[in-house]
Design a protein around this motif. Structure first.
Motif, PDB file in Angstrom:
ATOM      1  N   HIS A   8       0.844  -1.197   0.000  1.00  0.00           N
ATOM      2  CA  HIS A   8       0.000   0.000   0.000  1.00  0.00           C
ATOM      3  C   HIS A   8       0.878   1.246   0.000  1.00  0.00           C
ATOM      4  O   HIS A   8       0.399   2.347  -0.289  1.00  0.00           O
ATOM      5  CB  HIS A   8      -0.954   0.013   1.205  1.00  0.00           C
ATOM      6  CG  HIS A   8      -0.273  -0.149   2.524  1.00  0.00           C
ATOM      7  ND1 HIS A   8       0.591   0.784   3.059  1.00  0.00           N
ATOM      8  CD2 HIS A   8      -0.329  -1.148   3.438  1.00  0.00           C
ATOM      9  CE1 HIS A   8       1.020   0.389   4.234  1.00  0.00           C
ATOM     10  NE2 HIS A   8       0.489  -0.797   4.495  1.00  0.00           N
ATOM     11  N   PHE A   9       2.179   1.063   0.345  1.00  0.00           N
ATOM     12  CA  PHE A   9       3.195   2.120   0.277  1.00  0.00           C
ATOM     13  C   PHE A   9       2.808   3.364   1.087  1.00  0.00           C
ATOM     14  O   PHE A   9       3.216   4.480   0.752  1.00  0.00           O
ATOM     15  CB  PHE A   9       3.495   2.499  -1.173  1.00  0.00           C
ATOM     16  CG  PHE A   9       3.978   1.333  -2.001  1.00  0.00           C
ATOM     17  CD1 PHE A   9       5.093   0.603  -1.622  1.00  0.00           C
ATOM     18  CD2 PHE A   9       3.301   0.956  -3.149  1.00  0.00           C
ATOM     19  CE1 PHE A   9       5.535  -0.479  -2.379  1.00  0.00           C
ATOM     20  CE2 PHE A   9       3.743  -0.129  -3.908  1.00  0.00           C
ATOM     21  CZ  PHE A   9       4.853  -0.846  -3.519  1.00  0.00           C
ATOM     22  N   ASN A  10       1.997   3.167   2.107  1.00  0.00           N
ATOM     23  CA  ASN A  10       1.638   4.222   3.054  1.00  0.00           C
ATOM     24  C   ASN A  10       0.867   5.373   2.407  1.00  0.00           C
ATOM     25  O   ASN A  10       0.882   6.490   2.911  1.00  0.00           O
ATOM     26  CB  ASN A  10       2.884   4.782   3.766  1.00  0.00           C
ATOM     27  CG  ASN A  10       2.541   5.449   5.075  1.00  0.00           C
ATOM     28  OD1 ASN A  10       1.658   4.999   5.798  1.00  0.00           O
ATOM     29  ND2 ASN A  10       3.231   6.538   5.392  1.00  0.00           N
ATOM     30  N   VAL A  11       0.198   5.100   1.291  1.00  0.00           N
ATOM     31  CA  VAL A  11      -0.622   6.138   0.658  1.00  0.00           C
ATOM     32  C   VAL A  11      -2.044   5.582   0.482  1.00  0.00           C
ATOM     33  O   VAL A  11      -2.523   5.382  -0.640  1.00  0.00           O
ATOM     34  CB  VAL A  11      -0.034   6.609  -0.686  1.00  0.00           C
ATOM     35  CG1 VAL A  11       1.146   7.537  -0.461  1.00  0.00           C
ATOM     36  CG2 VAL A  11       0.368   5.432  -1.563  1.00  0.00           C
ATOM     37  N   PHE A  12      -2.710   5.323   1.598  1.00  0.00           N
ATOM     38  CA  PHE A  12      -4.078   4.820   1.542  1.00  0.00           C
ATOM     39  C   PHE A  12      -4.925   5.802   0.730  1.00  0.00           C
ATOM     40  O   PHE A  12      -4.870   7.016   0.944  1.00  0.00           O
ATOM     41  CB  PHE A  12      -4.676   4.709   2.941  1.00  0.00           C
ATOM     42  CG  PHE A  12      -3.982   3.716   3.834  1.00  0.00           C
ATOM     43  CD1 PHE A  12      -2.839   3.033   3.433  1.00  0.00           C
ATOM     44  CD2 PHE A  12      -4.477   3.468   5.105  1.00  0.00           C
ATOM     45  CE1 PHE A  12      -2.225   2.116   4.266  1.00  0.00           C
ATOM     46  CE2 PHE A  12      -3.867   2.557   5.949  1.00  0.00           C
ATOM     47  CZ  PHE A  12      -2.735   1.887   5.526  1.00  0.00           C
TER      48      PHE A  12
END
Length: 393
Positions: free
Chosen positions: A100-104
């Motif tokens: 998710h690469f911390n960009v919900f």
């Protein structure tokens, strides 16, 4: 147990080895099982430690700048491609993270009617990111929409309407039967060639459109919520998400010229479990948009300046690229290559060459586990086999 070392055992004649195994028959079953378990675990341990010893010092990156860095999902299907890539070029460094690469976000692609959540299933995003045509692509987008609507309408007519009207069904079946027969034969006996041809025709008919993402939002005192998501991220939100991601994976210095945020997904025909093969960190969907979002925000000069103030200095000769790897057919889709400065082209081409070679090796490794794979296939035939399986209904 017999006080014999490895060298003595290897020097024994076969009949003496058989006598040693005969001794096992005189032991109780639970003791025999325990001995075999110990032997298995010792064998596994020795294989692992010997591999580590043989490769110790092979990676020469200690303290040096890598030629490229790739952040893959921590999904176990990415382990093989990472291993092969680092074997092909020891100057390449791979890292792992939840994809998710911390960009919900709620993602709304160019052709999507509704946004979808790209985050863990237990979370609810508070931001929406939209894909939009680039400036000057409006006319092409209009033609794209018209052709796509026509294709979907024809598909619905063929697959739905023939079930609802007796006369129309009879006529449609009579007209389309030869075409369906050819398609069935192609999918049954030449899935690879037929699947590739179908994709080329669909892309050509739909007309591809160059796109951007609406990433940035204006600063606001209003907090976004899942019920009222904000369109885009503010600069402060981009800074916090980018910094947290880089620190969590330990990527705070030694930035390579090319840094790839590698998402993943899967494609296959007639698969009732399709979502299980996509990215779990994105609720069983493709995580490519998240990779594209993170790469775009980390390339923004404003974000890099503020990261430098917090101790993470990304040099000017480093560029982030978003990409998505198909774990079924080994293909990689790149995002926003048109925005990459010209000076990074050679580095990117070298990385693509290494990734192509790693994909060939990984396909051959995967084929060893597939009973239907051609035995002793070379790397190219192995890759064709796994790609063909993705089209095989």
């Amino acid at each position: 147990h017999l006080g014999l070392c490895g060298g003595e055992l290897r020097g024994l004649a076969p009949e003496r080895v058989e006598r040693i195994f005969d001794c096992l028959e005189r032991l109780q079953p639970h003791k025999v099982g325990y001995l075999w378990l110990q032997a298995y675990e010792t064998h596994y341990r020795d294989e692992l430690l010997h591999a580590l010893v043989r490769n110790h010092g092979r990676n020469t990156l200690y303290g040096e700048r890598p030629s490229s860095q790739l952040v893959f999902c921590m999904d176990d299907r990415e382990e093989g491609i990472r291993r092969h890539l680092e074997e092909i070029d020891p100057t390449v460094e791979t890292l792992g993270a939840a994809a998710h690469f911390n960009v919900f976000n709620y993602w709304r692609g160019l052709d999507d009617e509704q946004p979808v959540a790209l985050c863990p299933v237990v979370a609810l995003p508070s931001h929406e990111i939209r894909e939009r045509p680039q400036a000057g692509q409006e006319a092409l987008k209009s033609r794209h929409d018209g052709r796509r609507r026509l294709r979907l309408r024809l598909s619905s007519l063929l697959h739905q309407e023939i079930r609802r009207n007796l006369l129309r069904s009879t006529l449609l079946l009579a007209v389309t039967a030869p075409g369906f027969l050819l398609a069935l034969l192609g999918k049954a006996f030449a899935p690879l060639a037929f699947g590739r041809m179908g994709e080329r025709l669909r892309r050509r008919f739909d007309l591809p459109v160059a796109t951007d993402i609406a990433l940035c939002a204006k600063e606001s005192d209003t907090e976004p919520t899942p019920e009222a998501p904000r369109l885009g991220y503010t600069d402060q939100e981009q800074l916090e998400r980018g910094e947290a991601f880089l620190r969590n994976i330990g990527l705070v210095d030694r930035f390579a010229p090319i840094l790839v945020i590698m998402a993943h997904g899967s494609s296959s025909e007639n698969n009732p479990h399709l979502a299980a093969y996509d990215c779990g960190a994105c609720s069983g969907r493709h995580s490519g948009p998240n990779a594209r979002i993170l790469a775009a925000l980390l390339n923004r000069p404003e974000i890099r300046e503020r990261l430098a103030e917090r101790g993470i200095s990304i040099p000017d000769d480093s560029w982030f690229l978003g990409a998505e790897r198909n774990t079924c057919n080994e293909q990689i889709e790149w995002y926003d290559l048109d925005k990459m400065p010209e000076g990074f082209r050679d580095d990117h081409q070298a990385l693509c060459h290494n990734l192509d070679q790693a994909s060939l090796r990984h396909a051959r490794e995967r084929c060893r586990r597939l009973a239907s794979a051609p035995q002793g296939a070379n790397e190219r035939r192995a890759l064709d086999h796994v790609v063909g399986r993705s089209y095989d209904f």
